[in-house]
Design a protein around this motif. Structure first.
Motif, PDB file in Angstrom:
ATOM      1  N   ILE A  61      62.916  17.780   6.016  1.00 62.40           N
ATOM      2  CA  ILE A  61      63.791  16.789   6.650  1.00 62.40           C
ATOM      3  C   ILE A  61      63.543  16.758   8.157  1.00 62.40           C
ATOM      4  CG2 ILE A  61      65.538  17.003   4.857  1.00 62.40           C
ATOM      5  CD1 ILE A  61      67.168  18.744   6.733  1.00 62.40           C
ATOM      6  N   PRO A  62      63.776  15.607   8.800  1.00 60.99           N
ATOM      7  CA  PRO A  62      63.407  15.438  10.205  1.00 60.99           C
ATOM      8  C   PRO A  62      64.326  16.120  11.216  1.00 60.99           C
ATOM      9  CG  PRO A  62      64.421  13.433   9.374  1.00 60.99           C
ATOM     10  CD  PRO A  62      64.222  14.337   8.191  1.00 60.99           C
ATOM     11  N   ASN A  63      65.614  16.298  10.867  1.00 61.24           N
ATOM     12  CA  ASN A  63      66.554  16.881  11.814  1.00 61.24           C
ATOM     13  C   ASN A  63      66.323  18.391  11.889  1.00 61.24           C
ATOM     14  OD1 ASN A  63      69.042  18.144  12.843  1.00 61.24           O
ATOM     15  ND2 ASN A  63      69.852  16.065  12.827  1.00 61.24           N
ATOM     16  N   GLN A  64      65.686  18.832  12.964  1.00 62.99           N
ATOM     17  CA  GLN A  64      65.274  20.233  13.067  1.00 62.99           C
ATOM     18  C   GLN A  64      66.456  21.216  13.037  1.00 62.99           C
ATOM     19  OE1 GLN A  64      61.790  21.068  13.768  1.00 62.99           O
ATOM     20  NE2 GLN A  64      62.082  23.261  13.894  1.00 62.99           N
ATOM     21  N   PRO A  65      67.519  21.020  13.810  1.00 63.76           N
ATOM     22  CA  PRO A  65      68.647  21.960  13.732  1.00 63.76           C
ATOM     23  C   PRO A  65      69.273  21.995  12.337  1.00 63.76           C
ATOM     24  CG  PRO A  65      68.787  20.648  15.725  1.00 63.76           C
ATOM     25  CD  PRO A  65      67.722  20.028  14.882  1.00 63.76           C
ATOM     26  N   GLU A  66      69.424  20.826  11.724  1.00 69.14           N
ATOM     27  CA  GLU A  66      69.998  20.766  10.376  1.00 69.14           C
ATOM     28  C   GLU A  66      69.098  21.459   9.372  1.00 69.14           C
ATOM     29  OE1 GLU A  66      70.957  17.417   6.942  1.00 69.14           O
ATOM     30  OE2 GLU A  66      70.808  16.786   9.040  1.00 69.14           O
ATOM     31  N   ARG A  67      67.798  21.235   9.487  1.00 62.85           N
ATOM     32  CA  ARG A  67      66.832  21.843   8.578  1.00 62.85           C
ATOM     33  C   ARG A  67      66.890  23.367   8.675  1.00 62.85           C
ATOM     34  NH1 ARG A  67      61.753  19.322  10.046  1.00 62.85           N
ATOM     35  NH2 ARG A  67      61.147  21.043  11.393  1.00 62.85           N
ATOM     36  N   PHE A  68      66.890  23.869   9.905  1.00 62.59           N
ATOM     37  CA  PHE A  68      66.916  25.322  10.089  1.00 62.59           C
ATOM     38  C   PHE A  68      68.239  25.911   9.605  1.00 62.59           C
ATOM     39  CE2 PHE A  68      67.895  29.001  12.894  1.00 62.59           C
ATOM     40  CZ  PHE A  68      66.981  29.887  12.342  1.00 62.59           C
ATOM     41  N   ASP A  71      68.168  26.145   5.800  1.00 59.54           N
ATOM     42  CA  ASP A  71      67.273  27.207   5.328  1.00 59.54           C
ATOM     43  C   ASP A  71      67.845  28.589   5.629  1.00 59.54           C
ATOM     44  OD1 ASP A  71      65.228  25.646   4.205  1.00 59.54           O
ATOM     45  OD2 ASP A  71      64.343  25.270   6.161  1.00 59.54           O
ATOM     46  N   LYS A  72      68.516  28.718   6.778  1.00 60.64           N
ATOM     47  CA  LYS A  72      69.117  30.000   7.143  1.00 60.64           C
ATOM     48  C   LYS A  72      70.272  30.332   6.205  1.00 60.64           C
ATOM     49  CE  LYS A  72      71.110  32.460  11.094  1.00 60.64           C
ATOM     50  NZ  LYS A  72      71.508  32.349  12.535  1.00 60.64           N
ATOM     51  N   ALA A  73      71.104  29.330   5.919  1.00 62.97           N
ATOM     52  CA  ALA A  73      72.243  29.540   5.029  1.00 62.97           C
ATOM     53  C   ALA A  73      71.785  29.880   3.613  1.00 62.97           C
ATOM     54  CB  ALA A  73      73.131  28.300   5.016  1.00 62.97           C
ATOM     55  N   ALA A  74      70.684  29.260   3.197  1.00 64.65           N
ATOM     56  CA  ALA A  74      70.166  29.494   1.843  1.00 64.65           C
ATOM     57  C   ALA A  74      69.301  30.752   1.768  1.00 64.65           C
ATOM     58  CB  ALA A  74      69.359  28.289   1.384  1.00 64.65           C
ATOM     59  N   GLY A  75      68.985  31.323   2.925  1.00 60.78           N
ATOM     60  CA  GLY A  75      68.117  32.500   2.936  1.00 60.78           C
ATOM     61  C   GLY A  75      66.723  32.185   2.439  1.00 60.78           C
ATOM     62  N   ASN A  76      66.224  31.000   2.777  1.00 57.20           N
ATOM     63  CA  ASN A  76      64.902  30.563   2.334  1.00 57.20           C
ATOM     64  C   ASN A  76      63.832  31.525   2.853  1.00 57.20           C
ATOM     65  OD1 ASN A  76      62.470  29.302   1.807  1.00 57.20           O
ATOM     66  ND2 ASN A  76      63.128  27.290   2.523  1.00 57.20           N
ATOM     67  N   PRO A  77      63.195  32.304   1.979  1.00 57.30           N
ATOM     68  CA  PRO A  77      62.217  33.293   2.442  1.00 57.30           C
ATOM     69  C   PRO A  77      61.005  32.661   3.117  1.00 57.30           C
ATOM     70  CG  PRO A  77      62.118  33.067   0.058  1.00 57.30           C
ATOM     71  CD  PRO A  77      63.329  32.305   0.515  1.00 57.30           C
ATOM     72  N   ARG A  78      60.671  31.445   2.707  1.00 61.82           N
ATOM     73  CA  ARG A  78      59.512  30.763   3.308  1.00 61.82           C
ATOM     74  C   ARG A  78      59.745  30.535   4.799  1.00 61.82           C
ATOM     75  NH1 ARG A  78      55.903  29.220   5.411  1.00 61.82           N
ATOM     76  NH2 ARG A  78      54.186  27.871   4.825  1.00 61.82           N
ATOM     77  N   VAL A  79      61.002  30.328   5.176  1.00 64.29           N
ATOM     78  CA  VAL A  79      61.356  30.073   6.570  1.00 64.29           C
ATOM     79  C   VAL A  79      61.816  31.338   7.278  1.00 64.29           C
ATOM     80  CG1 VAL A  79      62.917  28.781   8.099  1.00 64.29           C
ATOM     81  CG2 VAL A  79      62.003  27.688   6.031  1.00 64.29           C
ATOM     82  N   MET A  80      62.633  32.119   6.600  1.00 61.72           N
ATOM     83  CA  MET A  80      63.294  33.249   7.243  1.00 61.72           C
ATOM     84  C   MET A  80      62.552  34.576   7.105  1.00 61.72           C
ATOM     85  SD  MET A  80      65.736  31.485   8.415  1.00 61.72           S
ATOM     86  CE  MET A  80      66.507  32.861   9.255  1.00 61.72           C
TER      87      MET A  80
END
Length: 329
Positions: A61-68, A71-80
């Motif tokens: 998704i384009p909104n960088q703060p929203e995207r992060f 992903d942080k709330a979901a604990g996305n391992p690919r990102v975090m």
């Protein structure tokens, strides 16, 4: 759960339900429109719903703060936690050329490649030393002969991976309506020349010289700033013309290269390296944390991870190295 597989499961289950019902009956099978229609309709809806979910997850998704934040709330391992997925063993012994590999993300990438056992060759404009790498200086990507110079200087028969990383970012904001932020046409042309034409000069010359053979990979380090469809979210008021034009041009170049080289067995990807804490992004330090900026060493691992996923099946795609999803054009 893989959405496509779940969709197929629901479809097969509901499509088969009438047949299973009729096959367990001792009476002669009858075609009951309601019995067939209900499960078939549910199956279709289930299949389409999960296909839609699958399609929705194709793009980041384009909104960088929203995207992060998501992903942080979901604990996305690919990102975090990229280390939990990271396995660079495949690249050991591979010959990797990194243009502009002496600073910023390029330097971090070069160091990571060296650490995991790749044979790294860095191109630079001025002489420098990077421990563990072969440095070929005097390569100015704005020079039409830069690719030929590089090909002649390479002492290897084949390049396994070419990372076109060399770039340029004009920092002042450019605006049409604000006289305090004037347009700089010379800088715009310079950015397009370096970021879009430069990688074409290098790639075409190495291909012509026979350095890129079947099975090779070419990564174009571009930016989400090259997504035209995202400008309404990321740049709702316009401005910063040169940067975005150069990255959009780089993406177009990359797609065309991918199409032409696919028949030669060479995979090409456009990679957005993500938001990294570097000298180039220092002016955005005030939003580093809210937008999920990472140390360049982490960004380098994300890039190497995506290099490993590149193939002829994914050639020509524009990938966000932060989450591994596609960025729309």
């Amino acid at each position: 759960i893989n959405a496509e597989y779940m969709g197929h499961f629901l479809s097969v289950y509901f499509f088969s339900l009438p047949c299973l019902t009729m096959s367990t009956s001792s009476a002669p099978p009858k075609c009951n429109a309601l019995a067939l229609g209900g499960p078939l309709l549910v199956g279709c809806i289930g299949f389409l719903a999960f296909r839609k979910l699958r399609g929705a997850s194709r793009y980041t998704i384009p909104n960088q703060p929203e995207r992060f934040a998501k992903d942080k709330a979901a604990g996305n391992p690919r990102v975090m936690a990229i280390d939990s997925l990271y396995n660079p063993a495949w690249i050991k012994g591979k010959v990797v050329v990194v243009t502009g590999g002496n600073r910023g993300v390029g330097l971090a990438l070069s160091k990571e490649l060296i650490r995991v056992g790749a044979k790294v060759i860095i191109t630079t404009r001025a002489p420098c030393t990077v421990e563990g790498a072969t440095v070929i200086s005097g390569i100015e990507v704005c020079d039409n002969s830069c690719g030929d110079k590089l090909a002649a200087a390479l002492k290897v028969a084949q390049v396994d991976i070419l990372v076109n990383n060399a770039g340029y970012f004009y920092e002042p904001v450019e605006s049409i309506t604000n006289p305090q932020e004037p347009l700089n046409f010379d800088e715009e042309i310079k950015m397009i020349d370096i970021c879009a034409v430069g990688p074409l000069r290098i790639t075409s010359a190495l291909m012509t010289a026979g350095k890129l053979k079947h099975g090779a990979k070419v990564a174009m380090i571009t930016s989400q700033g090259g997504s035209i469809s995202w400008r309404t979210v990321q740049n709702p008021n316009g401005k910063d013309y040169g940067h975005h034009m150069s990255k959009a041009a780089a993406n177009m170049m990359g797609v065309l290269v991918a199409q032409e080289l696919k028949s030669k067995g060479v995979a090409v990807s456009m990679l957005h390296p993500g938001f990294n804490k570097t000298e180039m992004t220092q002016k955005y330090a005030h939003i580093w944390e809210v937008e999920g900026a990472v140390d360049a060493t982490v960004g380098a691992k994300r890039i190497v991870h995506e290099l490993g996923l590149m193939s002829l099946e994914t050639t020509g795609k524009f990938i966000n190295c932060e989450d591994g999803l596609e960025i729309p054009w």
